[in-house]
Every structure is written in structure tokens, then in C-alpha cells.
Design an enzyme around this catalytic site. Structure first.
Site: not given
Lengths: 332, 214
Positions: A56, A218
Site C-alpha cells: 500500500h 486487499h
């Protein structure tokens, strides 16, 4: 799988090595892994630690620096970091005023940070934690793990980092973090999925003409799968659930954060922002501040997320305060 | 050595390589189960953590039950990651603490230690029976072991009863709706899949039965 890597097992460590070479304001510790301000601990300042799965970036390591995080703990790609990392990071940033853990609401992250906080408390460090859960795509219910922590995390780290830098105490910084979470809401969407290096194939499959509304960072499933639509329609599908969940009165101010999931370019983010601004104008919401770019992506997933934070004067002032990190930098 | 009534630290230390071995044999299956309702890393994470725990125990050479629990717990917590790391770590930590600072456990003590471990998983994960988690294998196993103990079963009988109950509990997760962890995001779509955590929990007890009272 086509990726610019050397070996799947080395992805996280080699990225950290690159960060360390690129940013002299940071120090990287490799065993256990964490990224920390080179000048830590800052005496008398509340330390702020966050962390989570890798993939991320710039979150969280790119937000380490003056006015934001003191340390960040990277896990494997999309996997929670472990308590030993969090414990060592907490010790490294404790300047005597206590440490706040900012935790995204995923079961693994929450459990590992809880253990770390217990271990740190046993070492005599004053630790508080705030769990961020701003994703309106998930129904908040005692029958699920609850809402996921997404875009509001970036805003909380900036605002709380500024408060800590200004010398507020641990209780005040924690209260502020809870207030940001209570006033922040997000919703995301994906076009194609991303590929986790160790998995080697896309996390989920979408048809050429499909998109997933309410996607997690995710690749967790969202609210619904629908045919691809225009930017104007997508903006509406993301903003309306946010406003339904946290309504705004005429004249209330918002910080609007349009985030790329990684593979969507800035030109498309501006198109989305333009549409969001039009929708909010119809609702009488003033966009007082904005943030546009890939700040909490999901590897190379295409798509975007929108976060709205209902601003008060204090949050606005702290948002504007000087920040100097690899990914967010202004006022310096 | 295991003599049928006493569980020594050496027995406990022998349990871990066997657990690691069966996890290795079932790693692909665990990952497959996890890819259906989770994030497809349970097998990989458990295999990595168990291998590290075997090495850590060999290096630590614990002399009492508490030392055993602490050595394996810290390694599991720092290597497994995800939610399973803190959950399995809490299990071994509490097992060790309850087992105490003696080199062996007798009579009802091993079962009390296992029960403390399972309770630690329950309080760490805040799950309840029926939430489609590890507890759905572990709680019935504890109940079965306590029942067998009360009926005067040998340690081998007791552990076998626990393993059988865990296996049954694991299969019973198939029709459950997940209410904890990443699987809960799927809601109704979690139904029809066996829980990977309940599956590794069954392997934990199976390997215990094989090594603590062979």
C-alpha cells in the site's frame, strides 16, 4: 506475472533498502523490520506508530517524518506485521510522553497491535491505540469483523502527527484520532485486480466489462459487481453511500481524498474529483481541503477510493500544519 | 519419555516438529481452504512459523513447561503473522504458564494446560462457538478430553478423544456463516467452506495425541 522485482521473497526488504537510500530523514531497522524517523525519539513528544501489510506504499513508511508518523512497521505483502516489530518501533519512538498506535481494522493487524501494546505496557511505556474503520462498503455489525480501515487512516496519521508535533498529550492525540475516525468515511472500487508477488496470479477475476464496487484494499469483495460505468456514475456510486452513512448539513465542510488503487492514473483521478465536486455542490457541501493521488493503493489494482472527512476548525488547522515526509510534504 | 501418564518437557518439545511436519503435509490444503474464504496464506504462514519454532526450541532447550511455552510462543508470534500468529502464540504462552515451572505434568494437568491455551485463543480473538473459527475445533476437543478424563481414560484415550472431537468440529464449520476475521466480509458466501483455522487446530491436537501419549 510481470513485475519489476528480483525475487518474490525479497520484495519487502529490497523496497525498504531503496527507501533507506532515497530518504536520509529515515532510518530503517531490518530485524525486526520498521521504518523510523532518524531523529527519534523526540523528547517530550507523543510518538505515533502505525503499520500494516506491505503493498500500500507510500502507506505507512512514506508517512514517517516530521509532523506525521514516528515509525511504521511493514508486514509481508497484504499480511499484518508482528508484535515484535511494533514493540521495538514503540520503544524507539517513546520520548517519554507515551505512544499512540494507529491501527487499521483488520483482524490480524488488531490482534498483533494488541499484543504489542501489552508487551510495551509491560516495559513501562504508556501506549494507547485507535482502530480506524471507515469503509462504508462493509456493514458494521457484531456479526462481522467490522468495517475495514482504509483512506481515513492517511488523514488520521497526518492530523494526529501534527497534534503530537504541537505538543499535545497522549490523551488529546488519541481523542483527536477517534474524532477523525468518527468523521471519516470511505468507499472504493476496482476495475482489474492486483497480483500479490508471492501468489503470482490476480487476487480476483473480473470480466472485461465488469467492476467491483466497495472493494477492500486487499481485494476483499465489495458490495456488488456491475458493468463498467462512466466516471460520473462511479463517483455517484461511491459518494452517495458515504453521504447516506454520514449526512452533511448545508454548509458543512469536507476534506475530500481521491485515492488511486495503484493502477489508475492521475488524469482519471481528476475526472473523478471533478464529478465528486459537482455532486457535493448539489448537496451544499463545501470542499475545504482535498488530497488527490495514490496514497493508499493496493499494489497495481486499477480503480479508486473516495474518502470524506467532515472537518472542524481544529482538524483543518492541523491538516494545514507543516509536514515533511517522503510522501506528504508542505509548509516546510 | 512419554510413559502414558506423564507429559514431560521433552514430549512437548517433540510435539512441535510433528506439528510442523503435518502442517507441511497439509500446507497446500490449508492455503486452498484459505483462498476460498480468506487471503490464501494460512498454509504458507503456518509452515513458515512452525519451522521457525522447531529451530527456536532446539536452540532454547527449555527445562520446564513455562519455558517451553514461552520459547515457542514468541517465535510463532514473530514469524506466523496475520491473525494466526497472535492466536497460536497466545495458546502456547497460556499453556506454558498454566503448565508451570515443573519439568513435567501429571494426571489432569496436561488437559488443564491445553484448556488454558484454548481459553487464551478465545479471549484474544473474541470469538464464540459457531463463528467459524479455530474455536469450533478446539472447544469441542477440550470438552471431549475433560469427559474422557472423568471417565478414567488414559492420557492416550483422552488425547484421542480430543482429536476426534476436533476433527468433527472442523467438519462442522463447513455450513457455518463466518462472523470473525476476513471470511466474515463474505457473509453468506462463506457458507459451504471448511474453516482453515479449525483445520490447522485439528492438526495441532492430532500431533499432540501422536507425541504426548504415543
Amino acid at each position: 506475472m510481470k513485475k519489476l522485482i528480483n525475487a518474490t521473497d525479497d520484495v519487502v526488504v529490497e523496497a525498504l533498502e531503496g527507501m533507506e537510500r532515497a530518504h536520509t530523514s529515515l532510518k530503517v531497522v531490518y530485524d525486526p523490520k520498521y521504518v523510523v524517523r532518524a531523529d527519534a525519539p523526540v523528547a517530550g513528544k507523543v510518538g505515533i506508530v502505525s503499520g500494516g501489510g506491505s503493498g500500500h506504499e507510500p502507506m505507512h513508511g512514506g508517512f514517517v517524518g516530521m509532523g506525521m508518523l514516528d515509525a511504521a512497521c511493514p508486514g509481508e505483502v497484504f499480511t499484518s506485521p508482528t508484535p515484535d516489530q511494533m514493540l521495538e518501533a514503540t520503544k524507539a519512538v517513546d520520548g517519554g510522553a507515551g505512544v499512540l498506535h494507529i491501527v487499521k481494522n483488520y483482524t490480524g493487524d488488531v490482534l498483533n497491535f494488541e499484543m504489542a501494546a501489552e508487551l510495551a505496557a509491560a516495559d513501562g511505556i504508556d501506549v494507547e491505540a485507535v482502530v480506524i474503520d471507515d469503509d462504508v462498503a462493509v456493514q458494521d455489525s457484531s456479526f462481522t469483523a467490522g468495517r475495514r480501515g482504509v483512506g481515513a487512516t492517511v488523514l488520521a496519521e497526518k492530523i494526529c502527527g501534527a497534534a503530537a508535533e504541537a505538543g499535545r498529550d497522549l490523551a488529546a492525540v488519541k481523542e483527536l484520532c477517534e474524532r477523525v475516525n468518527a468523521n471519516g468515511r470511505s468507499m472504493g472500487m476496482a476495475l482489474p485486480s492486483c497480483t500479490v508477488p508471492a501468489a503470482g496470479k490476480p487476487t480476483f477475476e473480473l470480466g472485461d466489462d465488469e467492476m467491483e464496487i466497495g472493494i477492500g484494499i486487499h481485494g476483499e469483495p465489495g458490495r456488488e459487481r456491475r458493468p463498467v460505468a462512466s466516471a460520473a456514475e462511479v463517483a455517484k456510486m461511491l459518494v452517495e453511500p458515504i453521504l447516506a452513512d454520514l449526512p452533511y448539513s448545508e454548509g458543512e465542510k469536507a476534506l475530500v481524498f481521491v485515492n488511486s488503487m495503484g493502477g489508475t492514473p492521475l488524469i482519471e483521478l481528476y475526472i473523478i474529483y471533478n464529478e465528486v465536486a459537482k455532486i457535493l455542490a448539489e448537496h451544499g457541501v463545501e470542499i475545504a481541503r482535498n488530497l488527490i493521488g495514490p496514497y493508499i493503493p493496493s499494489l497495481e489494482m486499477q480503480g479508486c477510493s473516495i474518502t470524506m472527512l467532515k472537518l472542524d476548525d481544529e482538524m483543518t488547522e492541523l491538516w494545514d500544519a507543516t509536514v515533511s515526509t517522503p510522501a506528504l510534504r508542505w509548509g516546510a | 519419555m512419554a510413559d502414558g501418564t506423564t507429559v514431560t518437557v521433552d514430549d512437548l518439545v517433540a510435539w512441535v516438529p510433528r506439528f510442523s511436519e503435518v502442517i507441511g503435509e497439509h500446507a497446500d490444503e490449508l492455503t486452498q481452504l484459505d483462498s476460498a474464504i480468506g487471503d490464501a496464506d494460512h498454509g504458507t504462514n503456518m509452515r513458515r512459523g512452525c519451522r521457525a519454532a522447531v529451530d527456536a526450541l532446539a536452540a532454547a532447550e527449555p527445562v520446564d513447561v513455562t519455558g517451553f511455552g514461552r520459547a515457542i510462543a514468541m517465535k510463532v508470534i514473530s514469524t506466523v503473522g496475520g491473525a494466526s500468529g497472535p492466536l497460536y502464540g497466545s495458546f502456547f504462552l497460556a499453556l506454558g504458564t498454566t503448565g508451570g515451572s515443573a519439568p513435567s505434568m501429571d494426571a489432569a494437568e496436561p488437559i488443564a494446560a491445553l484448556k488454558a491455551g484454548v481459553e487464551a485463543i478465545r479471549s484474544r480473538g473474541k470469538a464464540e462457538p459457531g463463528d467459524k473459527t479455530m474455536l469450533d475445533a478446539l472447544l469441542p476437543a477440550i470438552a471431549a478430553m475433560e469427559g474422557s478424563l472423568e471417565d478414567g481414560g488414559s492420557l492416550a484415550d483422552v488425547l484421542q478423544a480430543g482429536t476426534d472431537a476436533a476433527e468433527e468440529g472442523m467438519r462442522a464449520t463447513l455450513p457455518m456463516l463466518a462472523r470473525k476475521g476476513r471470511a466474515s466480509y463474505l457473509g453468506e458466501r462463506s457458507i459451504g467452506h471448511q474453516d482453515p483455522g479449525a483445520t490447522s487446530s485439528w492438526l495441532l491436537l492430532r500431533s499432540a495425541a501422536e507425541t504426548l501419549a504415543p
